[in-house]
Motif scaffolding. Structure first.
Motif, PDB file in Angstrom:
ATOM      1  N   ILE A 146       6.565   7.919  -0.210  1.00 35.56           N
ATOM      2  CA  ILE A 146       6.749   9.592   0.707  1.00 35.56           C
ATOM      3  C   ILE A 146       5.818   9.552   1.414  1.00 35.56           C
ATOM      4  CG2 ILE A 146       7.190  11.445   0.259  1.00 35.56           C
ATOM      5  CD1 ILE A 146       9.109  10.466  -2.589  1.00 35.56           C
ATOM      6  N   GLY A 147       4.189   9.180   0.444  1.00 29.48           N
ATOM      7  CA  GLY A 147       3.431   9.981   1.250  1.00 29.48           C
ATOM      8  C   GLY A 147       2.531   9.334   2.941  1.00 29.48           C
ATOM      9  N   LEU A 148       2.746   7.633   2.198  1.00 31.61           N
ATOM     10  CA  LEU A 148       2.827   7.152   4.217  1.00 31.61           C
ATOM     11  C   LEU A 148       3.657   8.030   4.988  1.00 31.61           C
ATOM     12  CD1 LEU A 148       0.997   4.622   5.521  1.00 31.61           C
ATOM     13  CD2 LEU A 148       3.521   3.524   4.203  1.00 31.61           C
ATOM     14  N   ALA A 149       5.125   7.759   4.895  1.00 32.73           N
ATOM     15  CA  ALA A 149       5.690   8.766   5.211  1.00 32.73           C
ATOM     16  C   ALA A 149       5.459   9.689   6.544  1.00 32.73           C
ATOM     17  CB  ALA A 149       7.566   7.929   4.825  1.00 32.73           C
ATOM     18  N   THR A 150       5.278  10.338   4.841  1.00 31.22           N
ATOM     19  CA  THR A 150       4.913  11.689   5.373  1.00 31.22           C
ATOM     20  C   THR A 150       3.812  11.802   6.801  1.00 31.22           C
ATOM     21  OG1 THR A 150       4.966  13.131   3.560  1.00 31.22           O
ATOM     22  CG2 THR A 150       3.280  14.369   5.042  1.00 31.22           C
ATOM     23  N   ARG A 151       2.440  10.795   6.235  1.00 30.04           N
ATOM     24  CA  ARG A 151       1.870  10.799   7.458  1.00 30.04           C
ATOM     25  C   ARG A 151       2.017  10.112   8.856  1.00 30.04           C
ATOM     26  NH1 ARG A 151      -1.436   9.711   2.737  1.00 30.04           N
ATOM     27  NH2 ARG A 151      -3.311  11.272   2.824  1.00 30.04           N
ATOM     28  N   LEU A 253      10.935  17.337   8.684  1.00 28.96           N
ATOM     29  CA  LEU A 253      10.192  16.336   8.221  1.00 28.96           C
ATOM     30  C   LEU A 253      10.577  16.338   6.602  1.00 28.96           C
ATOM     31  CD1 LEU A 253       7.228  15.005   6.891  1.00 28.96           C
ATOM     32  CD2 LEU A 253       7.370  17.256   5.392  1.00 28.96           C
ATOM     33  N   ILE A 254      11.335  16.457   6.426  1.00 29.52           N
ATOM     34  CA  ILE A 254      12.184  15.925   5.019  1.00 29.52           C
ATOM     35  C   ILE A 254      13.702  15.386   5.416  1.00 29.52           C
ATOM     36  CG2 ILE A 254      14.217  17.368   3.439  1.00 29.52           C
ATOM     37  CD1 ILE A 254      11.031  17.892   3.251  1.00 29.52           C
ATOM     38  N   GLN A 255      14.098  15.605   6.517  1.00 30.68           N
ATOM     39  CA  GLN A 255      15.072  14.311   7.075  1.00 30.68           C
ATOM     40  C   GLN A 255      14.399  12.993   7.085  1.00 30.68           C
ATOM     41  OE1 GLN A 255      16.389  17.771   9.746  1.00 30.68           O
ATOM     42  NE2 GLN A 255      18.032  17.917   9.163  1.00 30.68           N
ATOM     43  N   TYR A 256      13.578  13.023   7.774  1.00 27.25           N
ATOM     44  CA  TYR A 256      12.717  12.111   8.253  1.00 27.25           C
ATOM     45  C   TYR A 256      12.468  11.716   6.408  1.00 27.25           C
ATOM     46  CZ  TYR A 256       8.844   8.702   9.827  1.00 27.25           C
ATOM     47  OH  TYR A 256       8.171   7.626  10.094  1.00 27.25           O
ATOM     48  N   LEU A 257      11.728  11.751   5.649  1.00 26.36           N
ATOM     49  CA  LEU A 257      11.510  11.336   4.399  1.00 26.36           C
ATOM     50  C   LEU A 257      12.757  10.768   3.947  1.00 26.36           C
ATOM     51  CD1 LEU A 257       8.943  13.976   3.369  1.00 26.36           C
ATOM     52  CD2 LEU A 257       8.226  11.288   4.482  1.00 26.36           C
ATOM     53  N   PHE A 258      13.864  12.061   4.208  1.00 31.08           N
ATOM     54  CA  PHE A 258      15.396  11.370   2.946  1.00 31.08           C
ATOM     55  C   PHE A 258      15.267   9.782   3.985  1.00 31.08           C
ATOM     56  CE2 PHE A 258      16.731  13.825   0.007  1.00 31.08           C
ATOM     57  CZ  PHE A 258      16.301  14.860  -0.380  1.00 31.08           C
ATOM     58  N   SER A 259      15.641   9.646   5.196  1.00 30.20           N
ATOM     59  CA  SER A 259      16.396   9.153   5.406  1.00 30.20           C
ATOM     60  C   SER A 259      14.953   7.809   5.907  1.00 30.20           C
ATOM     61  CB  SER A 259      16.164   9.051   7.185  1.00 30.20           C
ATOM     62  OG  SER A 259      15.570   9.072   7.848  1.00 30.20           O
ATOM     63  N   GLU A 260      13.959   8.010   5.766  1.00 34.08           N
ATOM     64  CA  GLU A 260      12.567   6.617   5.659  1.00 34.08           C
ATOM     65  C   GLU A 260      13.074   6.011   4.322  1.00 34.08           C
ATOM     66  OE1 GLU A 260      10.756   4.951   7.715  1.00 34.08           O
ATOM     67  OE2 GLU A 260      11.970   5.796   8.776  1.00 34.08           O
ATOM     68  N   VAL A 261      12.726   6.453   3.410  1.00 36.22           N
ATOM     69  CA  VAL A 261      12.346   6.430   1.990  1.00 36.22           C
ATOM     70  C   VAL A 261      13.427   6.280   1.383  1.00 36.22           C
ATOM     71  CG1 VAL A 261      10.842   6.921   0.008  1.00 36.22           C
ATOM     72  CG2 VAL A 261      10.383   7.812   1.908  1.00 36.22           C
TER      73      VAL A 261
END
Ligand code: ASP
Length: 585
Positions: A146-151, A253-261
């Motif tokens: 999650i940290g990595l995807a955030t960055r 950001l939140i949508q990205y985290l949900f889809s990436e992670v």
């Protein structure tokens, strides 16, 4: 070389290769002629085979290995005769030719298994062993992802990660500060940041118009399962933005985290004002996975000689779909629940909507079928439903009904952990009246900007002023919050007036920020997300502790290193903090 491969790496295509492996002994099985050892590291488990007939002294040594010994082996990869489909390396084993014990281990105080026999306290004391267990390891890996995807997301949008200091002075986020005595400035103290709020605003003044940081924050509060004295935020700030820019950037950001992670497509983030959230759900962080909105029956039920309703300020109802199937016993249990001190209701009234259309309430003495029919139509109830009513002071009744609504949501299985319902709660009040100190407090923090259209109310009716403040809520959990900031010195200083600061106090605490506002401060705003909380939502656990490598317990203690602890007299002396015990008494 300690190892040529990790213990999660070897597959059937490696058969006949000479390899070396290192790791911990998970367990060993002595089957007479054959001894099998499961060798573990972060990456997985590999089976080692020792054949008595091929090398009896090596087999002897293998038999002596205890759990958690650290060993190194050399050997040949072989195809297993009985394969294990449950693990990635299950098709192979290593025929060991050399064994070195790198370190022995005492028998661990609990089993290093997914389902361990160790209790909470014991696992925390030996957290370094607990961290060897798969579920804990997976949580930390999730956190890393999650940290990595955030960055990644932030970097792609030109945000810069900039560190801000930990030794600072008070930043008001509404909690107590942790303080650190200064040796070089005797009698003076730093405060640890409750958040990097003032620094990120100064960075906007400096022209770093897109800032973020995954950062530790410190708040000296009473602890609960979802709170830690030190926790991590995804802290963000942007210049030249309006509220809408921020909402879009960070729902992104939140949508990205949900889809990436999680590989989950998050539904669109709904929006609701604070006023509507309170009115319909009695909470500023409603769980909108299910409906069950509040209905106000106050006018309808008063004046029928039912004293409790007649004396109440508000009577609120919810309709529980399909709730008529609940037994009398179950309803009694729900009544007991609302009467517990943490909910605090005096009682619970209900009305059953029977399949045949008849109505049966717990207050039939006061309300006839015609009157109950009006409850049913106000609540949009259908046959098979159940209506609950709570009464009292508006604010209390709303909060109790919020508890009951969530309770019923859980009971009726409407709060599925795999469904995510994100929501922006908007237009929070700027100020909150505090009975104890008899003055206003900033609901968010004192740097939050009032809404332009409410400016006039600042003098006449400050409690009514709405702020450009927003929270992001998922499934009833607040995961982030922020605001558009004040960037004008005069407004900021008026805000401090309103909050009861004297000019001198405001200057002493926040003079640096107000001065900065005199040197070209751009319009700006931001948000911070609870990083630990996002991890726990993604991982499906209630407790953020499970996602922190070395967390504190409920009394703020680290039971492994035994902190906080006393310091010796010499250290206190050096800090100018030595207590004169005789004087104390
Ligand atoms: N500093 C705020 C907090 O920690 C977040 C923000 O306003 O950006 O809650």
């Amino acid at each position: 070389m300690y190892r040529s491969h990790t213990n999660g790496e070897l597959r059937i295509e490696h058969v006949n290769q000479e390899v070396s492996l290192s790791g911990w002994v998970q367990k060993s099985r002595d089957l007479g002629g054959m001894t099998f050892v499961d060798l573990r590291d972060r990456y997985g488990i590999t089976q080692l085979a020792f054949n008595e007939e091929i090398n009896s002294s090596l087999s002897d040594s293998a038999r002596k290995l205890g759990r958690e010994f650290v060993i190194q082996i050399k050997g040949t990869v072989k195809e297993r005769s009985s394969k294990n489909k449950n693990i990635a390396t299950g098709e192979i084993e290593i025929e060991v030719t050399e064994l070195i014990v790198l370190n022995e281990s005492k028998t661990p105080p609990f089993t290093i298994e997914d389902k361990t026999d160790g209790g909470d306290e014991l696992r925390m004391k030996y957290r370094y062993l607990d961290l060897r267990r798969n579920p804990v390891k997976e949580n930390l890996m999730l956190r890393h992802k999650i940290g990595l995807a955030t960055r990644n997301y932030m970097n792609n949008l030109d945000f810069l990660e900039i560190e801000t200091p930990f030794l600072i002075k008070s930043t008001p986020e509404g909690a107590r500060d942790f303080v650190v005595p200064s040796r070089m400035n005797e009698g003076q103290f730093y405060a640890l940041p409750q958040s990097p709020q003032t620094f990120k605003q100064l960075l906007m003044v400096s022209g770093y118009d897109r800032y973020f940081q995954i950062v530790k924050c410190f708040r000296d509060e009473d602890l609960r399962a979802d709170r830690q004295p030190e926790f991590t935020q995804i802290d963000c700030e942007m210049a030249f933005v309006e509220q809408e820019d921020i909402l879009q950037t960070f729902e992104g950001l939140i949508q990205y985290l949900f889809s990436e992670v999680l590989k989950v497509t998050l539904p669109d983030v709904k929006r609701m004002t604070y006023v509507d959230a309170m009115k319909n759900y009695g909470s500023d962080k409603p769980d909108i996975r299910f409906d069950m909105k509040f209905k106000y029956l106050t006018e309808l039920v008063k004046g029928k000689d039912f004293k409790i309703f007649d004396e109440a300020e508000e009577i609120i109802a919810i309709n529980v779909e399909g709730g008529n199937k609940l037994t009398r016993k179950e309803i009694d249990k729900i009544t007991d629940y609302v009467k517990t001190p943490q909910v605090g209701a005096k009682g619970l009234i209900y009305c059953r909507v029977n399949e045949d259309g008849t109505l049966k309430s717990s207050v039939d003495k006061f309300y006839n079928q015609d009157e109950l029919a009006k409850w049913v139509s106000t609540c949009d109830s259908k046959p098979g439903d159940l209506i609950f009513l709570l009464s009292g002071d508006t604010i209390k009744a709303q909060s109790q009904m919020n508890d009951l609504r969530l309770h019923m949501g859980t009971m009726m299985e409407l709060r599925d952990g795999k469904t995510f319902a994100p929501l922006w709660v908007l237009d929070f009040p700027l100020l909150e009246w505090d009975e104890d100190s008899n003055r206003f407090h900033a609901m968010h923090h004192p740097f939050t900007s009032p809404k332009k259209e409410d400016f006039d109310l600042l003098e006449s009716d400050p409690g009514k002023v709405r702020a450009n403040a927003y929270d992001l809520v998922i499934n009833g959990v607040e995961i982030g919050g922020g605001s558009i900031r004040i960037h004008d010195r005069d407004i900021q200083s008026r805000m401090f007036d309103l909050l009861g600061f004297t000019k001198e106090e405001a200057e002493a605490q926040f003079g640096f920020l107000m001065s900065a506002f005199e040197y070209g401060a751009p319009p700006h705003g931001g948000i911070a997300f609870g990083f630990d909380r996002i991890c726990s939502i993604f991982g499906g656990s209630e407790s953020i502790r499970d996602y922190i490598a070395f967390p504190k317990n409920n009394s703020g203690r680290d039971v492994m290193i035994d902190a906080p602890a006393n310091v010796d007299d010499a250290q206190l002396d050096e800090l100018g903090l030595k207590l004169d015990i005789s004087l104390e008494k």
